[in-house]
Design an enzyme around this catalytic site. Sequence first.
Site, mmCIF file in Angstrom:
data_model
loop_
_atom_site.group_PDB
_atom_site.id
_atom_site.type_symbol
_atom_site.label_atom_id
_atom_site.label_comp_id
_atom_site.label_asym_id
_atom_site.label_seq_id
_atom_site.Cartn_x
_atom_site.Cartn_y
_atom_site.Cartn_z
ATOM 1 N N CYS A 1 0.708 -1.001 -0.528
ATOM 2 C CA CYS A 1 -0.266 -0.152 0.264
ATOM 3 C C CYS A 1 1.081 0.990 0.285
ATOM 4 C CB CYS A 1 -0.740 -0.050 1.257
ATOM 5 S SG CYS A 1 -1.711 2.294 1.896
ATOM 6 N N CYS B 1 0.094 3.397 2.918
ATOM 7 C CA CYS B 1 1.077 3.381 3.744
ATOM 8 C C CYS B 1 2.492 3.790 4.163
ATOM 9 C CB CYS B 1 0.380 1.278 4.702
ATOM 10 S SG CYS B 1 -1.207 0.841 3.836
ATOM 11 N N CYS C 1 -15.454 -26.554 32.564
ATOM 12 C CA CYS C 1 -14.689 -27.092 31.589
ATOM 13 C C CYS C 1 -13.513 -25.775 30.933
ATOM 14 C CB CYS C 1 -14.745 -27.328 30.204
ATOM 15 S SG CYS C 1 -15.020 -27.030 28.424
ATOM 16 N N CYS D 1 -13.644 -24.561 27.791
ATOM 17 C CA CYS D 1 -14.339 -23.337 27.542
ATOM 18 C C CYS D 1 -14.425 -21.967 28.807
ATOM 19 C CB CYS D 1 -15.917 -23.534 28.040
ATOM 20 S SG CYS D 1 -17.020 -25.804 27.548
#
Length: 442
Positions: A55, A58, A193, A196
């Site tokens: 870019c 950029c 768990c 989780c």
Amino acid sequence: MKPLLLGVLGCSLVLAVQALYSASDDVIELTQSNFNREVIQSDSLWLVEFYAPWCGHCRNLAPDWKKAATALKGIVKVGAVDADQHKSLGGQYGVRGFPTIKIFGANKNKPEEYQGGRSSQAIVDGAMNALRNLVKERLSGRSGGSDYKQSGGGGSSSGGNKKDVVELTDDNFNKLVLDSDDVWLVEFFAPWCGHCKNLEPEWAAAATAVKEQTKGKVRLGAVDATVHQGVSSRYGIRGFPTIKIFRKGEEPEDYQGGRTRGDIIEKALDLFSDNAPPPELLEILSEDVLKKTCEDSQLCIIAVLPHILDTGAAGRNSYLDVMMKMAEKYKKKMWGWLWTEAGAQMELESSLGIGGFGYPAMAAINTRKMKFALLRGSFSETGIHEFLRELSVGRGSTATLGGGVMPKLHTVEPWDGKDGQLPVEEDYDLSDVELDDFKDEL
């Protein structure tokens, strides 16, 4: 030897293109693997640039970004993400053009978009303003983090806000999920768990981002499968966490993607794109139409179509068909799509440098930055696709909207869908005019 030399030079050139920042700079390189640790879990204020090595804008920003990072060292952290390499990280934060700069302040899950200038001084000034705001928030006791907890139930909300992770139970599952027109990603978990618990912050952050980016059309929910065993057994849940995708009228499918917030958001946006209707194509009938459409979108695509007398209804509809096809193609971008007739909004045409000729014309406007780009190719599916593709990856030249403010717009009548009618000329009764009088004057 020559081929080997050329190969070495080619590799060197590729490396040079990719290396916008190095270890010797004060800009911190951020990746998919370290972003959560460095930024999200940090108490520091962060300015993060999402860039692509190819870019041009950029590369132009890089020297000022390095200078700002050095000036802010020890005060505000300055980082950079190669979003071309870490696409899911860019997608997680709605990055659709380069460079995009985000400010990660009090609520790391809801970064603000940096709207200031691109010089090192402007970047430093923006960072210090953000830092002052962060300190004020801390003094007032406000906190922006997500408090979704897996404590025997679903997510809880922070600061009285509506939950982003929806607590699902045996009693509400059918009504909220199965009867809904929205797409749902549902996590079945157990409080004990370990996996989780690891997923919990990722799921919560993804829920917030997905809710915002899909305007609530894709939802994330959670079921405590140890409590709500009816719905869990219905879907054969045997391990935790299990994630399933629910779409109205279809059998649920297992989620097969990664477990980071970036992976979850990317999948959710794909689901949204698959199920979302194309954005509405609106005629600019008043200032309110443009304001509402463009303020809710990162970009507004505006077409100025020839006068109805020049094309007729068939010709105009052919142009509108092209625009609707492009709106469908780019619906995942959630841009606004508008059109007006040549001459109906002359101030708008003038501010875009269109006025008076060259119809049909098209412009893409960013009303937050007051920048626009013009379609230089053909007003066709191919030409517009090329134009929008360049914009979506940060290429293409832009200019400041005339005067840096939105032009005045007029309230006009909507097109009735019919061919245009020439103005009716007034009939004059010449029956009582003596033509001999004109002959005498001649």
